[in-house]
Design a protein around this motif. Structure first.
Motif, short mmCIF file in Angstrom:
data_model
loop_
_atom_site.label_atom_id
_atom_site.label_comp_id
_atom_site.label_asym_id
_atom_site.label_seq_id
_atom_site.Cartn_x
_atom_site.Cartn_y
_atom_site.Cartn_z
N UNK A 1 -11.08 14.64 5.70
CA UNK A 1 -11.54 14.85 4.33
C UNK A 1 -10.82 16.03 3.68
N UNK A 2 -10.65 17.10 4.45
CA UNK A 2 -9.97 18.28 3.91
C UNK A 2 -8.54 17.94 3.48
N UNK A 3 -7.86 17.13 4.29
CA UNK A 3 -6.50 16.74 3.95
C UNK A 3 -6.47 15.74 2.80
N UNK A 4 -7.42 14.77 2.81
CA UNK A 4 -7.43 13.75 1.78
C UNK A 4 -7.71 14.35 0.40
N UNK A 5 -8.57 15.34 0.35
CA UNK A 5 -8.90 15.96 -0.92
C UNK A 5 -8.01 17.15 -1.26
N UNK A 6 -7.13 17.51 -0.31
CA UNK A 6 -6.28 18.68 -0.51
C UNK A 6 -4.81 18.34 -0.59
N UNK B 1 -2.76 16.43 0.97
CA UNK B 1 -2.26 15.07 1.16
C UNK B 1 -2.93 14.07 0.22
N UNK B 2 -3.46 14.54 -0.87
CA UNK B 2 -4.17 13.67 -1.78
C UNK B 2 -3.30 12.53 -2.30
N UNK B 3 -2.02 12.82 -2.56
CA UNK B 3 -1.14 11.80 -3.12
C UNK B 3 -0.88 10.66 -2.16
N UNK B 4 -1.13 10.86 -0.85
CA UNK B 4 -0.94 9.79 0.12
C UNK B 4 -1.93 8.65 -0.06
N UNK B 5 -3.03 8.92 -0.76
CA UNK B 5 -4.10 7.93 -0.88
C UNK B 5 -4.25 7.43 -2.31
N UNK B 6 -3.15 7.49 -3.05
CA UNK B 6 -3.16 7.05 -4.44
C UNK B 6 -2.14 5.94 -4.62
N UNK B 7 -2.46 4.97 -5.49
CA UNK B 7 -1.46 4.01 -5.93
C UNK B 7 -0.39 4.76 -6.72
N UNK B 8 0.88 4.35 -6.61
CA UNK B 8 1.94 5.04 -7.37
C UNK B 8 1.63 5.12 -8.86
N UNK B 9 1.08 4.04 -9.42
CA UNK B 9 0.78 4.05 -10.86
C UNK B 9 -0.29 5.10 -11.19
N UNK B 10 -1.31 5.22 -10.30
CA UNK B 10 -2.34 6.23 -10.52
C UNK B 10 -1.76 7.64 -10.45
N UNK B 11 -0.85 7.82 -9.48
CA UNK B 11 -0.28 9.16 -9.31
C UNK B 11 0.55 9.56 -10.53
N UNK B 12 1.36 8.63 -11.05
CA UNK B 12 2.17 8.95 -12.21
C UNK B 12 1.30 9.18 -13.44
N UNK B 13 0.21 8.39 -13.54
CA UNK B 13 -0.69 8.55 -14.68
C UNK B 13 -1.33 9.93 -14.67
N UNK B 14 -1.77 10.37 -13.49
CA UNK B 14 -2.43 11.68 -13.42
C UNK B 14 -1.43 12.81 -13.64
N UNK B 15 -0.17 12.60 -13.16
CA UNK B 15 0.82 13.64 -13.38
C UNK B 15 1.14 13.80 -14.86
N UNK C 1 0.83 -1.21 0.00
CA UNK C 1 0.00 0.00 0.00
C UNK C 1 0.86 1.25 0.00
N UNK C 2 0.22 2.38 -0.15
CA UNK C 2 0.87 3.67 0.06
C UNK C 2 0.99 3.86 1.56
N UNK C 3 2.20 3.77 2.09
CA UNK C 3 2.40 3.75 3.54
C UNK C 3 1.89 5.01 4.23
N UNK C 4 2.07 6.15 3.59
CA UNK C 4 1.64 7.41 4.23
C UNK C 4 0.12 7.42 4.45
N UNK C 5 -0.63 7.08 3.41
CA UNK C 5 -2.08 7.06 3.54
C UNK C 5 -2.56 5.96 4.47
N UNK C 6 -1.91 4.80 4.41
CA UNK C 6 -2.31 3.70 5.29
C UNK C 6 -2.09 4.06 6.76
N UNK C 7 -0.99 4.77 7.06
CA UNK C 7 -0.74 5.18 8.45
C UNK C 7 -1.78 6.19 8.92
N UNK C 8 -2.18 7.09 8.03
CA UNK C 8 -3.23 8.05 8.41
C UNK C 8 -4.52 7.32 8.76
#
Length: 388
Positions: free
Chosen positions: A211-216, A218-232, A157-164
């Motif tokens: 919610x404010x952090x997840x949608x703001x 710290x959004x990248x903490x809750x994304x798969x690496x592949x999704x993040x690179x695709x969106x970038x 998993x994305x460790x940062x988001x999982x820890x949150x």
């Protein structure tokens, strides 16, 4: 150029979804306007069980549609917005079920607690365990030439988001389901009105900040690496729903509305059936939780099969966090309005199982499979305890 009118365009691309929606609406109309629901509620236990089985099939069918439309929106909006749509949709089902039962059914002080705890155990042990085990199995399909798994072959998993998620779920679970048993504020596993007010404010406040952090920022903490690179890279092509998100949104909301209304009737039938068959009261909470989580279960398993573990965890952990943070304030308010006592504290065995679950749920950078297997063992043990 496509000269098809909007209604014809909708029918052409969503024929199956509209047929499913019409079928669910027809069942709902038959249930409420033909006298079938009073007949089932006043009938013998066998009729109630038969009605629950049939309606359960309808709910599964509609839940599949809700999950499908939420997945399309997830592809269009990206993470974590897509899973948030599904999470908030499922919370609507949960609040409707519990609220309608508290307002119209017998005064069951542990209904909300049993439903919340069942949601936690099903999502955090049963489905999370299944997703982790499936992720491990998929990793084994990528064996190297020497037949052994390397660290690069393992998914995680994305460790940062999982820890949150882990920190918030652990804190709120203990505050809501364990601490009430040790409070000297009342004689039973609940709090007095002043402490309930504090608990309500804290629950809503914590979830709002999350919610404010997840949608703001710290959004990248809750994304798969592949999704993040695709969106970038801006590569979001291939999803037709991007050009017609209103269709997916409309179908999701309409399907959800039918599920909510059918689930309300099922909540009354579940309570009646449990009492009629002299089954443990907690079993009603288990069945309610299964109805609530059906769209998310389907969505999480599908994401895991595609190798999107973080999206699956976003769905499951987000649902658990929303359940604790939003359901508790709602049931406390309903309890005060209706004069219904609300007991939050778990039984001793349940407290131990919750503690063990939170211990096993600690995020790891790579999924080995053993953690998923142990979560499934805890789920099986909890289910057996609920049924006997």
């Amino acid at each position: 150029m496509d000269s098809t009118s909007p209604p014809q365009h909708l029918l052409r691309h969503n024929r199956r979804e509209l047929i499913t929606l019409a079928f669910g609406a027809g069942v709902l109309a038959l249930l409420n306007f033909s006298g079938m629901l009073p007949f089932l509620l006043e009938g013998k236990a066998a009729w109630i069980v038969a009605g629950l089985v049939l309606l359960g099939g309808v709910v599964v069918l509609l839940s599949q549609q809700v999950a499908n439309q939420a997945e399309l929106l997830a592809e269009a909006l990206g993470e974590p917005y897509g899973t948030l749509v599904l999470t908030l949709s499922v919370i609507v089902i949960e609040l409707s079920l519990i609220g309608s039962t508290m307002l119209a059914g017998e005064k069951n002080p542990t209904l909300a607690r049993d439903s919340m705890f069942s949601v936690l155990m099903i999502a955090l042990t049963g489905i999370t365990g299944l997703c982790m085990t499936l992720t491990s199995w998929l990793s084994k399909q990528r064996l190297g030439s020497d037949g052994y798994l390397s660290e690069e072959d393992l998914s995680g998993p994305n460790m940062a988001g999982s820890m949150v998620f882990y920190n918030l779920i652990s804190t709120m679970s203990v505050l809501v389901l364990i601490i009430p048993n040790f409070s000297t504020d009342t004689a039973e596993g609940n709090f007095s009105l002043p402490i309930n007010v504090v608990l309500t404010v804290v629950s809503v406040g914590v979830y709002s900040i999350f919610l404010a952090n997840q949608m703001g920022p710290y959004r990248c903490f809750f994304m798969d690496p592949s999704d993040r690179f695709t969106q970038q890279d801006g590569d979001i092509s291939g999803s037709a729903v991007i050009h017609r998100p209103w269709q997916a949104t409309g179908l999701l909301l309409l399907s959800l509305a039918v599920v909510v209304l059918i689930a309300e009737s099922m909540g009354l039938m579940i309570e009646r059936g449990v009492n009629e068959l002299n089954l443990p009261a907690s079993l009603g909470g288990v069945l309610v939780a299964m109805l609530i989580l059906m769209p998310e279960v389907l969505n999480a398993i599908r994401a895991t099969r595609r190798g999107q573990l973080q999206r699956a965890l976003n769905t499951l952990f987000g649902s658990v966090l929303a359940t604790i943070s939003l359901t508790v304030p709602a049931v406390l308010v309903i309890g005060e309005i209706t004069g219904t006592k609300v007991i939050l504290g778990l039984e001793p065995a349940a407290m131990v199982l919750l503690t063990l679950t939170l211990f096993l749920l600690r995020p790891h950078p790579k999924v080995l499979g053993s953690e998923g297997l142990m979560l499934l063992v805890v789920f099986l043990f909890w289910l057996v305890l609920e049924l006997i």
